[in-house]
Design a protein around this motif. Structure first.
Motif, mmCIF file in Angstrom:
data_model
loop_
_atom_site.group_PDB
_atom_site.id
_atom_site.type_symbol
_atom_site.label_atom_id
_atom_site.label_comp_id
_atom_site.label_asym_id
_atom_site.label_seq_id
_atom_site.Cartn_x
_atom_site.Cartn_y
_atom_site.Cartn_z
ATOM 1 N N ARG A 16 36.809 52.639 46.960
ATOM 2 C CA ARG A 16 36.725 53.245 45.641
ATOM 3 C C ARG A 16 35.370 52.945 45.013
ATOM 4 N NH1 ARG A 16 37.791 49.070 42.031
ATOM 5 N NH2 ARG A 16 38.744 47.226 42.967
ATOM 6 N N THR A 17 35.064 53.639 43.937
ATOM 7 C CA THR A 17 33.838 53.373 43.201
ATOM 8 C C THR A 17 33.972 52.038 42.489
ATOM 9 O OG1 THR A 17 33.432 55.735 42.852
ATOM 10 C CG2 THR A 17 32.286 54.194 41.388
ATOM 11 N N PHE A 18 33.059 51.135 42.755
ATOM 12 C CA PHE A 18 33.133 49.803 42.151
ATOM 13 C C PHE A 18 32.612 49.831 40.722
ATOM 14 C CE2 PHE A 18 32.769 48.758 46.761
ATOM 15 C CZ PHE A 18 34.014 48.150 46.888
ATOM 16 N N THR A 19 33.278 49.108 39.853
ATOM 17 C CA THR A 19 32.867 48.994 38.462
ATOM 18 C C THR A 19 32.398 47.569 38.195
ATOM 19 O OG1 THR A 19 35.104 48.393 37.725
ATOM 20 C CG2 THR A 19 34.563 50.752 37.797
ATOM 21 N N GLU A 20 31.962 47.313 36.986
ATOM 22 C CA GLU A 20 31.404 45.998 36.658
ATOM 23 C C GLU A 20 32.389 44.862 36.912
ATOM 24 O OE1 GLU A 20 29.400 45.815 32.884
ATOM 25 O OE2 GLU A 20 28.621 47.850 33.091
ATOM 26 N N LYS A 21 33.671 45.105 36.717
ATOM 27 C CA LYS A 21 34.663 44.036 36.921
ATOM 28 C C LYS A 21 34.868 43.714 38.408
ATOM 29 C CE LYS A 21 38.690 47.144 36.815
ATOM 30 N NZ LYS A 21 39.056 46.959 38.229
ATOM 31 N N SER A 25 33.865 40.731 43.982
ATOM 32 C CA SER A 25 35.282 40.642 44.342
ATOM 33 C C SER A 25 35.378 40.663 45.864
ATOM 34 C CB SER A 25 36.056 41.825 43.763
ATOM 35 O OG SER A 25 35.610 43.040 44.351
ATOM 36 N N ALA A 26 36.524 40.269 46.398
ATOM 37 C CA ALA A 26 36.695 40.247 47.855
ATOM 38 C C ALA A 26 36.539 41.646 48.441
ATOM 39 C CB ALA A 26 38.061 39.668 48.206
ATOM 40 N N GLU A 27 37.064 42.656 47.768
ATOM 41 C CA GLU A 27 36.993 44.029 48.262
ATOM 42 C C GLU A 27 35.543 44.502 48.321
ATOM 43 O OE1 GLU A 27 38.740 48.512 47.201
ATOM 44 O OE2 GLU A 27 39.141 46.806 45.867
ATOM 45 N N ILE A 231 30.595 32.505 43.402
ATOM 46 C CA ILE A 231 31.557 33.489 43.884
ATOM 47 C C ILE A 231 32.916 32.793 43.892
ATOM 48 C CG2 ILE A 231 32.302 34.866 45.866
ATOM 49 C CD1 ILE A 231 29.386 35.323 46.546
ATOM 50 N N SER A 232 33.919 33.440 43.386
ATOM 51 C CA SER A 232 35.206 32.788 43.146
ATOM 52 C C SER A 232 35.892 32.323 44.431
ATOM 53 C CB SER A 232 36.145 33.734 42.402
ATOM 54 O OG SER A 232 36.578 34.788 43.250
ATOM 55 N N GLU A 233 36.659 31.239 44.288
ATOM 56 C CA GLU A 233 37.452 30.741 45.397
ATOM 57 C C GLU A 233 38.497 31.776 45.810
ATOM 58 O OE1 GLU A 233 37.154 28.127 47.199
ATOM 59 O OE2 GLU A 233 35.621 27.000 46.110
ATOM 60 N N ASP A 234 38.959 32.569 44.833
ATOM 61 C CA ASP A 234 39.936 33.606 45.136
ATOM 62 C C ASP A 234 39.335 34.655 46.074
ATOM 63 O OD1 ASP A 234 42.532 35.051 44.592
ATOM 64 O OD2 ASP A 234 41.140 36.548 43.799
ATOM 65 N N ALA A 235 38.079 35.048 45.818
ATOM 66 C CA ALA A 235 37.405 36.008 46.693
ATOM 67 C C ALA A 235 37.229 35.424 48.088
ATOM 68 C CB ALA A 235 36.055 36.402 46.107
ATOM 69 N N ALA A 236 36.849 34.144 48.161
ATOM 70 C CA ALA A 236 36.677 33.491 49.455
ATOM 71 C C ALA A 236 37.998 33.455 50.222
ATOM 72 C CB ALA A 236 36.147 32.072 49.258
ATOM 73 N N LYS A 237 39.082 33.142 49.516
ATOM 74 C CA LYS A 237 40.403 33.087 50.151
ATOM 75 C C LYS A 237 40.798 34.444 50.715
ATOM 76 C CE LYS A 237 45.244 31.934 49.150
ATOM 77 N NZ LYS A 237 46.187 31.450 48.096
ATOM 78 N N LYS A 238 40.573 35.506 49.941
ATOM 79 C CA LYS A 238 40.937 36.850 50.392
ATOM 80 C C LYS A 238 40.082 37.291 51.581
ATOM 81 C CE LYS A 238 42.752 38.447 45.943
ATOM 82 N NZ LYS A 238 42.552 39.348 44.775
ATOM 83 N N LEU A 239 38.802 36.893 51.599
ATOM 84 C CA LEU A 239 37.947 37.224 52.738
ATOM 85 C C LEU A 239 38.437 36.515 53.997
ATOM 86 C CD1 LEU A 239 34.386 37.117 51.132
ATOM 87 C CD2 LEU A 239 35.565 39.139 51.995
ATOM 88 N N ARG A 240 38.887 35.281 53.844
ATOM 89 C CA ARG A 240 39.435 34.551 54.998
ATOM 90 C C ARG A 240 40.691 35.236 55.525
ATOM 91 N NH1 ARG A 240 38.002 29.843 51.628
ATOM 92 N NH2 ARG A 240 36.137 28.863 52.549
#
Length: 289
Positions: A16-21, A25-27, A231-240
């Motif tokens: 999808r088109t990425f926005t500022e938020k 993010s992991a995606e 970069i958030s731990e949540d993003a790192a977790k989702k990438l793993r």
């Protein structure tokens, strides 16, 4: 190529088109990491001296070729870049500076020894060492980048400049030093400015990722994904969970994410206006003269 692949993935609705938020993010990180890996797979084969070997630059950034390469992207899982191949096969000691003038001209300049002190050879009567960019050659006799007399090697010297598509005027002069981090930094900083509307300094300040690290022998960009603290731990977790091999890098070791400089140019009320930024990971500065 990475930017073209991302554009194709967005156009076809794969991402999808990425926005500022969505920034970092992991995606978002997964999409950019994978697009860069696909680009590097081609780079490892095609970057060579174009005066010796025919390099199909125009074909590699053509919409049809990028569409084919974009099919290698899996939105749910990290791919194994070593299996990417390429359909096209069928046919840190660095200084960077950017400068502009009031007329809207710009210069993007980079100079580097490559690894450490280069060759450690000092020409007689001179105060500098010769570079060792020959380390970028391949010793595979069938490879386009094979070592040969009078031939230029694959290297990571990438001064960048962006122009406006409508009239060719200057948009941005920038560079991100750091060996194989350079194209990765270019993509991330540019997306920060264009997709996430950051000013030059904010675009450089934002945490980055790096696939593969070190120089000069870190041509393996197919391994670990290094994430900068911030970069958030949540993003790192989702990438793993998507099977990326992820490591968080903190403190002074953040130097592996490159050191960039940016000058942005735009017209406001009929006047050319400049804004600039200098990477906090390095020792540069942005200043008017």
């Amino acid at each position: 190529m990475a930017l073209g692949i991302l554009q194709e993935l967005e156009k076809t609705g794969v991402i999808r088109t990425f926005t500022e938020k969505d920034h970092n993010s992991a995606e978002y990180l997964h999409a950019v990491i994978e697009a860069l890996r696909i680009g590097f797979a081609d780079a490892a084969w095609f970057i060579t001296d174009p005066t010796v070997v025919k390099v199909p630059y125009k074909d590699m950034i053509s919409p049809s070729y990028l569409a084919e390469r974009a099919k290698l992207f899996n939105p749910k899982k990290a791919s194994n870049p070593l299996t990417h191949g390429s359909p096209a096969h069928n046919q840190c000691d660095t200084v960077y500076l950017a400068t502009t003038d009031k007329e809207g001209n710009g210069c993007s300049f980079i100079n580097s020894n490559f690894g450490g002190f280069g060759t450690c050879i000092i020409p007689k009567g001179c105060g500098f060492t010769l570079q060792n960019r020959g380390a970028g050659f391949s010793l595979d006799e069938k490879h386009p980048n094979v070592y040969a007399p009078g031939k230029r090697p694959y290297h990571t010297i990438i001064p960048a400049m962006i122009t406006n598509p409508d009239d060719g005027t200057l948009h941005t002069v920038y560079g991100v030093m750091g060996g194989f981090m350079q194209p990765q930094g270019h993509v991330q900083v540019l997306l920060n400015m264009l997709a996430f509307k950051m000013n030059p300094q904010a675009a450089l300040d934002a945490p980055r990722f790096c696939i593969g690290a070190g120089m000069p022998d870190a041509g393996n960009v197919f391994g670990t994904v290094y994430l900068e603290e911030g970069i958030s731990e949540d993003a790192a977790k989702k990438l793993r969970l998507m099977e990326h091999d992820v490591e968080i890098v903190r403190g002074f070791e953040r130097g592996l994410f490159g050191r960039g400089q940016v000058i942005r140019c735009h017209v406001e009320e009929g006047r050319v206006v400049y804004s600039a930024g200098s990477d906090p990971r390095g020792d540069g500065a942005a200043m008017p003269v």
